[in-house]
Design a protein around this motif. Structure first.
Motif, PDB file in Angstrom:
ATOM      1  N   PHE A 131       5.904  97.815 -42.450  1.00 16.09           N
ATOM      2  CA  PHE A 131       6.113  99.088 -41.755  1.00 16.09           C
ATOM      3  C   PHE A 131       7.417  99.075 -40.956  1.00 16.09           C
ATOM      4  N   ASP A 132       8.003 100.266 -40.807  1.00 16.22           N
ATOM      5  CA  ASP A 132       9.220 100.362 -39.988  1.00 16.22           C
ATOM      6  C   ASP A 132       8.961 101.068 -38.659  1.00 16.22           C
ATOM      7  N   ALA A 133       7.701 101.440 -38.393  1.00 17.51           N
ATOM      8  CA  ALA A 133       7.324 102.015 -37.098  1.00 17.51           C
ATOM      9  C   ALA A 133       5.804 101.995 -36.990  1.00 17.51           C
ATOM     10  N   TYR A 134       5.311 102.091 -35.753  1.00 23.05           N
ATOM     11  CA  TYR A 134       3.879 102.038 -35.482  1.00 23.05           C
ATOM     12  C   TYR A 134       3.486 103.168 -34.536  1.00 23.05           C
ATOM     13  N   VAL A 135       2.250 103.667 -34.733  1.00 16.58           N
ATOM     14  CA  VAL A 135       1.652 104.612 -33.797  1.00 16.58           C
ATOM     15  C   VAL A 135       0.266 104.089 -33.449  1.00 16.58           C
ATOM     16  N   ALA A 136      -0.013 103.959 -32.159  1.00 18.82           N
ATOM     17  CA  ALA A 136      -1.331 103.510 -31.699  1.00 18.82           C
ATOM     18  C   ALA A 136      -2.010 104.665 -30.982  1.00 18.82           C
ATOM     19  N   VAL A 137      -3.202 105.045 -31.461  1.00 17.15           N
ATOM     20  CA  VAL A 137      -3.953 106.140 -30.851  1.00 17.15           C
ATOM     21  C   VAL A 137      -5.285 105.584 -30.361  1.00 17.15           C
ATOM     22  N   GLY A 138      -5.463 105.517 -29.052  1.00 17.97           N
ATOM     23  CA  GLY A 138      -6.704 104.976 -28.519  1.00 17.97           C
ATOM     24  C   GLY A 138      -6.522 104.451 -27.112  1.00 17.97           C
ATOM     25  N   GLY A 139      -7.479 103.637 -26.695  1.00 22.56           N
ATOM     26  CA  GLY A 139      -7.399 103.009 -25.385  1.00 22.56           C
ATOM     27  C   GLY A 139      -6.574 101.734 -25.437  1.00 22.56           C
ATOM     28  N   GLY A 140      -6.723 100.922 -24.393  1.00 21.01           N
ATOM     29  CA  GLY A 140      -5.951  99.692 -24.315  1.00 21.01           C
ATOM     30  C   GLY A 140      -6.194  98.756 -25.481  1.00 21.01           C
ATOM     31  N   SER A 141      -7.421  98.738 -26.007  1.00 22.45           N
ATOM     32  CA  SER A 141      -7.721  97.846 -27.134  1.00 22.45           C
ATOM     33  C   SER A 141      -6.845  98.168 -28.335  1.00 22.45           C
ATOM     34  N   THR A 142      -6.693  99.457 -28.627  1.00 26.83           N
ATOM     35  CA  THR A 142      -5.887  99.868 -29.773  1.00 26.83           C
ATOM     36  C   THR A 142      -4.405  99.613 -29.528  1.00 26.83           C
ATOM     37  N   ILE A 143      -3.932  99.993 -28.354  1.00 26.30           N
ATOM     38  CA  ILE A 143      -2.499  99.828 -28.070  1.00 26.30           C
ATOM     39  C   ILE A 143      -2.131  98.352 -28.035  1.00 26.30           C
ATOM     40  N   ASP A 144      -2.984  97.521 -27.423  1.00 19.78           N
ATOM     41  CA  ASP A 144      -2.708  96.078 -27.382  1.00 19.78           C
ATOM     42  C   ASP A 144      -2.721  95.469 -28.783  1.00 19.78           C
ATOM     43  N   THR A 145      -3.677  95.890 -29.602  1.00 21.40           N
ATOM     44  CA  THR A 145      -3.740  95.375 -30.979  1.00 21.40           C
ATOM     45  C   THR A 145      -2.479  95.741 -31.741  1.00 21.40           C
TER      46      THR A 145
END
Length: 467
Positions: A131-145
């Motif tokens: 991947f050349d970019a990421y999007v995290a949608v969620g709480g801290g668990s998702t963003i940290d992962t």
């Protein structure tokens, strides 16, 4: 002439020392000057503020596709969890990606309260996807992962423990360039959209640890208060307790210039540096919002004003603690979460025992701040007053009990479990809880008062019951 120049430099440095932050909150602590060489000092002399770009506004999530298009992204990883994957926040993101012609793949296997195993699964997905970019949608668990996936996919030859905090991992500095990461928080607690920290359970030791580096902080955080309307009341409460402790701990942490060792190179200056004049502003502001709005946000799911303000408070506290750090409440919380037996929190749709992070943090807060107050009692009294305590007749030596009582009242009003005993722990568990706290030096050493194993045991014992 050279001698005159050296004398001029020495004079300027002396002026800097005299001018170092003389505001009332810091005049007793923030007065050390750098001198000529950082290598001569055993404690640090500087702090650095690092934070993601932040965009706030109701409905701002729909801009994410345009942001990725502006970045030139061609192949995007969208990370979330199975519960959220069916809810409007993720749908809004996917609609925006489709509308703007962004190719993407969805990873929805994020674990609430992630483990090293769940991190590694996400990392494998990221490495295979190129991947050349990421999007995290969620709480801290998702963003940290997502932070971890981006890090290790960008550094494919690294072993997992290379970047994990010492003493569990090697704590190597991150030198590889990472891909852009856009974080869309759907809870109001972790502040992970602003920070360079990713937390997980290290299963073989049954303890939480993490990765801490400015390099892994998101490129952009999209703070959309509309997402908060989907949170159940207990999720709002426990997320808010995390904000509360982020603010309290960062404001009462060891001052940055008292933290050791002094880094020999800026890249080794830790993300968590100790309390400092800039983080202090964000911490106090976040605490005022918590005091005003958290109870409203918990009790009325349609109170958009309260929930919007708590969403901002999470970000404000994240800016503060993401650079100052946290200390004992968080250090002690990691084994509380990691050693959970059968407790399952209300309003959390998970298939495993779970003590939500904010709950594990706040249950020790009355005991912790009673213990730390002797170091900076003025700050403890100030925060107690923000939380509603009448401190007009309070004596400085009473700062700890006054703040502890204010916290107990706050938690009682929100029907919080009555201490560690109520979530399944007993005095017999204290040695294991202490053992799980000892490796958390990244945060426990930021406590303003050093603590022995006996001190930690006493703090856990005092936290068995709150009321």
């Amino acid at each position: 002439m050279a001698a005159a120049s050296r004398a001029r430099v020495a004079h300027l440095l002396r002026q800097l020392q005299r001018a170092a932050c003389k505001c009332p909150a810091h005049s007793h602590t923030y007065s050390q000057a750098p001198g000529f060489s950082s290598s001569e000092k055993t404690t640090d002399y500087a702090f650095e503020m690092a934070v993601s770009n932040i965009r706030y506004g109701a409905g701002v999530t729909k801009e994410v596709g345009m942001d990725l298009q502006n970045m030139g992204a061609k192949n995007v990883c969208l990370m979330t969890d199975k519960n959220l994957s069916r809810l409007p926040p993720v749908q809004v993101v996917m609609d925006s990606l489709v509308k703007n012609g962004i190719n993407f793949k969805v990873y929805e296997d994020v674990r609430v309260e992630p483990t090293d195993t769940s991190f590694k699964d996400a990392i494998e997905f990221a490495r295979k996807g190129s991947f050349d970019a990421y999007v995290a949608v969620g709480g801290g668990s998702t963003i940290d992962t997502c932070k971890a996936a981006n890090l290790y996919a960008s550094s494919p030859h690294s072993e997992f423990l290379d970047y994990v905090n010492t003493p569990i991992g090697k704590g190597k500095p991150v030198s590889e360039p990472l891909k852009p990461l856009i974080a869309v928080p759907t809870t109001s607690g972790t502040g992970s959209e602003t920070t360079g920290v990713a937390i997980f359970d290290y299963e073989c030791l049954k303890v939480k640890t993490g990765i801490a580096s400015r390099a892994i902080k998101p490129t952009l955080g999209l703070i959309d208060p509309l997402h908060t309307l989907h949170m159940p009341s207990q999720v709002v409460a426990n997320s808010g307790f995390d904000v509360l402790c982020h603010a309290l701990e960062s404001y009462t942490a060891l001052p940055y210039h008292m933290r050791s060792p002094c880094p020999s190179n800026p890249i080794t200056r830790p993300a968590y540096q100790g309390s400092n004049p800039i983080s202090d502003i964000w911490a106090v502001h976040a605490l005022r919002i918590v005091a005003k709005y958290l109870k409203r946000a918990v009790r009325n799911p349609d109170d958009l004003e309260a929930r919007s303000n708590m969403h901002l408070a999470s970000t404000f506290a994240g800016i503060g603690f993401g650079n100052a750090g946290v200390h004992l409440c968080h250090g002690m919380s990691y084994p509380i979460s990691g050693l959970v037996k059968t407790y399952k929190a209300k309003d959390y749709n998970v298939d495993h025992p779970l003590v939500p992070h904010g709950l594990s943090v706040v249950l020790t807060s009355p005991a912790v701040f009673t213990f730390t107050a002797q170091m900076f009692p003025e700050r403890h009294l100030e925060t107690a007053e923000i939380l509603g305590a009448d401190i007009r007749t309070a004596k400085i030596q009473d700062a700890g009990p006054v703040l502890a009582d204010a916290l107990r009242k706050f938690l009682f009003d929100l029907n919080v479990d009555d201490g560690l005993a109520a979530i399944g722990y007993s005095k017999a568990d204290i040695p294991a809880l202490v053992k799980g706290t000892l490796p958390q030096e990244r945060v426990t050493k930021l406590a303003p008062r050093p603590q022995s194993e006996e001190d930690l045991s006493a703090l856990f014992e005092a936290s068995m019951k709150l009321y």
